[in-house]
Design a protein around this motif. Sequence first.
Motif, PDB file in Angstrom:
ATOM      1  N   GLY A   1       0.822  -1.205   0.000  1.00  0.00           N
ATOM      2  CA  GLY A   1       0.000   0.000   0.000  1.00  0.00           C
ATOM      3  C   GLY A   1       0.857   1.256   0.000  1.00  0.00           C
ATOM      4  N   LYS A   2       0.228   2.331   0.364  1.00  0.00           N
ATOM      5  CA  LYS A   2       0.904   3.624   0.401  1.00  0.00           C
ATOM      6  C   LYS A   2       2.016   3.599   1.454  1.00  0.00           C
ATOM      7  CE  LYS A   2      -0.228   8.507   0.547  1.00  0.00           C
ATOM      8  NZ  LYS A   2      -1.285   9.508   0.618  1.00  0.00           N
ATOM      9  N   ALA A   3       3.121   4.233   1.123  1.00  0.00           N
ATOM     10  CA  ALA A   3       4.259   4.287   2.047  1.00  0.00           C
ATOM     11  C   ALA A   3       4.042   5.381   3.089  1.00  0.00           C
ATOM     12  CB  ALA A   3       5.541   4.562   1.267  1.00  0.00           C
ATOM     13  N   HIS A   4       4.706   5.206   4.208  1.00  0.00           N
ATOM     14  CA  HIS A   4       4.796   6.267   5.217  1.00  0.00           C
ATOM     15  C   HIS A   4       6.050   7.070   4.884  1.00  0.00           C
ATOM     16  CE1 HIS A   4       4.454   8.186   9.157  1.00  0.00           C
ATOM     17  NE2 HIS A   4       5.771   8.107   9.188  1.00  0.00           N
TER      18      HIS A   4
ATOM     19  N   TRP B   1       5.299   8.780  -7.213  1.00  0.00           N
ATOM     20  CA  TRP B   1       4.357   9.237  -8.249  1.00  0.00           C
ATOM     21  C   TRP B   1       3.430  10.295  -7.676  1.00  0.00           C
ATOM     22  CZ3 TRP B   1       4.871   7.104 -13.132  1.00  0.00           C
ATOM     23  CH2 TRP B   1       5.752   6.026 -13.196  1.00  0.00           C
ATOM     24  N   GLN B   2       2.914  10.004  -6.527  1.00  0.00           N
ATOM     25  CA  GLN B   2       2.229  10.957  -5.673  1.00  0.00           C
ATOM     26  C   GLN B   2       2.800  10.676  -4.302  1.00  0.00           C
ATOM     27  OE1 GLN B   2      -1.992  10.430  -6.048  1.00  0.00           O
ATOM     28  NE2 GLN B   2      -1.973  10.974  -8.207  1.00  0.00           N
ATOM     29  N   GLU B   3       2.580  11.561  -3.351  1.00  0.00           N
ATOM     30  CA  GLU B   3       3.221  11.339  -2.058  1.00  0.00           C
ATOM     31  C   GLU B   3       2.865   9.958  -1.514  1.00  0.00           C
ATOM     32  OE1 GLU B   3       2.839  14.332   0.896  1.00  0.00           O
ATOM     33  OE2 GLU B   3       3.776  13.058   2.410  1.00  0.00           O
ATOM     34  N   GLY B   4       3.897   9.172  -1.242  1.00  0.00           N
ATOM     35  CA  GLY B   4       3.707   7.847  -0.655  1.00  0.00           C
ATOM     36  C   GLY B   4       3.433   6.751  -1.654  1.00  0.00           C
ATOM     37  N   GLU B   5       3.351   7.076  -2.932  1.00  0.00           N
ATOM     38  CA  GLU B   5       3.090   6.058  -3.970  1.00  0.00           C
ATOM     39  C   GLU B   5       4.396   5.752  -4.693  1.00  0.00           C
ATOM     40  OE1 GLU B   5       0.315   4.526  -4.160  1.00  0.00           O
ATOM     41  OE2 GLU B   5      -1.074   5.877  -3.133  1.00  0.00           O
ATOM     42  N   PHE B   6       4.967   4.592  -4.394  1.00  0.00           N
ATOM     43  CA  PHE B   6       6.278   4.229  -4.930  1.00  0.00           C
ATOM     44  C   PHE B   6       6.253   3.006  -5.837  1.00  0.00           C
ATOM     45  CE2 PHE B   6       7.294   6.751  -1.255  1.00  0.00           C
ATOM     46  CZ  PHE B   6       8.409   7.482  -1.643  1.00  0.00           C
ATOM     47  N   LEU B   7       5.189   2.220  -5.751  1.00  0.00           N
ATOM     48  CA  LEU B   7       5.188   0.957  -6.496  1.00  0.00           C
ATOM     49  C   LEU B   7       4.657   1.142  -7.914  1.00  0.00           C
ATOM     50  CD1 LEU B   7       3.933  -1.464  -3.695  1.00  0.00           C
ATOM     51  CD2 LEU B   7       6.295  -0.978  -4.397  1.00  0.00           C
ATOM     52  N   ASP B   8       5.074   0.219  -8.770  1.00  0.00           N
ATOM     53  CA  ASP B   8       4.594   0.243 -10.156  1.00  0.00           C
ATOM     54  C   ASP B   8       3.124  -0.200 -10.204  1.00  0.00           C
ATOM     55  OD1 ASP B   8       4.917  -2.424  -9.529  1.00  0.00           O
ATOM     56  OD2 ASP B   8       5.782  -2.962 -11.465  1.00  0.00           O
TER      57      ASP B   8
END
Length: 131
Positions: free
Chosen positions: A25-28, A66-73
């Motif tokens: 999920g979204k990263a911290h 990609w957006q704050e906290g969104e790192f995965l493909d």
Amino acid sequence: MSDAKPQAPQDPLPLCASDDLQERGKAHTFHVLQYRQPASAFALRFDGQVVAYLNRCAHVPTEMDWQEGEFLDGDKQYIMCSIHGAVYDPLTGRCVSGMCGRIGLTKIEVEEREGQVYWYPSRDTQPAFEP
Ligand code: FES
């Protein structure tokens, strides 16, 4: 004989609640000082493990989300830099493909216990006050 003293381990700092990190999920995101310069970092959960890295691509030292906290493909298989698409293994930070060479991501040591995630400052990576 060297006079260098071994570096004492630094105490872990609370980062977030375990429940804040959902699987893939979204990263911290959080702020650190890397070599005394402000930098951002992130922690995410992948295959049940919490991992953390500096938010700094090995290709060009810029933030990758990609957006704050969104790192995965899109398939949530890899960390992918939003700038030129370098791809990293989420569990090791190693470069899988793209323009990230052999360097990979800078790992931050983390620990999860009793529903809480902690991170370990190092000689190079120190805590910073949140803005
Ligand atoms: S800055 Fe990340 S791939 Fe170029």
